[in-house]
Design an enzyme around this catalytic site. Structure first.
Site, PDB file in Angstrom:
ATOM      1  N   CYS A   1      -1.171  44.549  12.084  1.00 62.65           N
ATOM      2  CA  CYS A   1      -2.047  45.146  11.083  1.00 62.65           C
ATOM      3  C   CYS A   1      -1.312  45.216   9.731  1.00 62.65           C
ATOM      4  CB  CYS A   1      -2.516  46.513  11.576  1.00 62.65           C
ATOM      5  SG  CYS A   1      -3.790  47.304  10.580  1.00 62.65           S
TER       6      CYS A   1
ATOM      7  N   ASP B   1     -12.323  40.187  14.278  1.00 59.66           N
ATOM      8  CA  ASP B   1     -11.645  41.182  13.441  1.00 59.66           C
ATOM      9  C   ASP B   1     -12.312  41.222  12.070  1.00 59.66           C
ATOM     10  OD1 ASP B   1      -9.976  42.725  11.894  1.00 59.66           O
ATOM     11  OD2 ASP B   1      -8.138  41.686  12.470  1.00 59.66           O
TER      12      ASP B   1
ATOM     13  N   HIS C   1      -9.886  43.560  16.107  1.00 62.25           N
ATOM     14  CA  HIS C   1      -8.708  44.081  15.427  1.00 62.25           C
ATOM     15  C   HIS C   1      -8.001  45.066  16.360  1.00 62.25           C
ATOM     16  CE1 HIS C   1      -6.282  44.953  11.902  1.00 62.25           C
ATOM     17  NE2 HIS C   1      -6.385  46.238  12.186  1.00 62.25           N
TER      18      HIS C   1
END
Length: 248
Positions: A129, A187, A218
């Site tokens: 991330c 995502d 995600h």
């Protein structure tokens, strides 16, 4: 292979940076110097899933360092929650820290690994991330020989950091090590057009990289919550392990 853990406060231009070290340990055998890995967390800092991920990489034979990226704004040991308050705080913090500070922190943690008595002088980076983007920034350092970026956010938009002017993709040609890019196709933070922009920038810059997309959301690596995909996570971590075995 098991792992031992320790904590150090690394000196940076913006104050001490709490960093967690995980070292592989084989009982009954003399200590062996290992390659080092900087592991960058999500926006929540070192949560239990991030710690478990660090332990996984340590168990593969790497000295792993997990820095607290918000050290200048939160007390040492701060862990943000996987809730709206934690997300809001993490997203706010990543927008007020200058990229120069993120880069200075990367320099500091890489230097700390290189100076660590358990490191053999070979260093890589991995991140998820926000951490995927920060690992990409660490890859700009010439000492970083291999980097795995899992669903890096704000990379295609250049919106990380104070002022939202991150030049990460524009500097991709400075990456001298090998790069692994891993994304989930479902995502929303890195949509198809964003992934294409990243791929094209790496290709144009002549970066030595591999590219993998999975049918996953995600945060599919985070081993708690509804988006966790164990089989895909196992494959993705295996890809990173293969990269680090080759390059480090």
């Amino acid at each position: 292979m098991i792992a031992t853990d320790s904590v150090a406060d690394i000196t940076t231009p913006t104050g001490p940076m709490r960093t967690y070290f995980y070292a592989p340990h084989e009982p009954g055998r003399p200590p062996t110097a290992r390659a080092g890995l900087v592991l960058y967390s999500e926006i929540f800092q070192q949560t239990p899933p991030v710690r478990r991920l660090a332990l996984q990489f340590a168990s593969l034979g790497y000295l792993v360092a997990v820095p607290e990226v918000y050290h200048a704004h939160e007390p040492a040991g701060c862990v943000l929650g996987y809730d709206d308050a934690g997300k809001n705080r993490g997203n706010a913090l990543k927008q007020i820290i200058p990229m120069a500070d993120f880069d200075a922190d990367a320099r500091a943690v890489v230097d700390a690994l290189l100076a660590h008595r358990a490191c053999n002088g070979s260093v890589g980076a991995v991140g998820i991330c926000l951490g995927g983007h920060l690992a990409f920034r660490a890859a700009l350092l010439p000492e970083v020989r291999a980097t795995a970026c899992f669903y890096p956010t704000d990379l295609h938009t250049g919106t990380l950091g104070k002022g939202g002017g991150a030049d990460s993709l524009a500097r991709a040609g400075e990456i001298s090590g090998e790069l692994l890019m891993v994304f989930g196709r479902q995502d929303p933070h890195v949509p198809s057009a964003g992934r294409r922009a990243i791929y094209d920038a790496l290709e144009s810059a002549g970066v030595w990289f591999t590219w993998h997309e999975f049918n996953a959301a995600h945060a599919f690596l985070r081993d708690e919550g509804e988006r966790y995909d164990p089989s895909t996570a196992r494959l993705a971590i295996g890809l990173a392990g293969d990269l680090f075995r080759r390059a480090l």
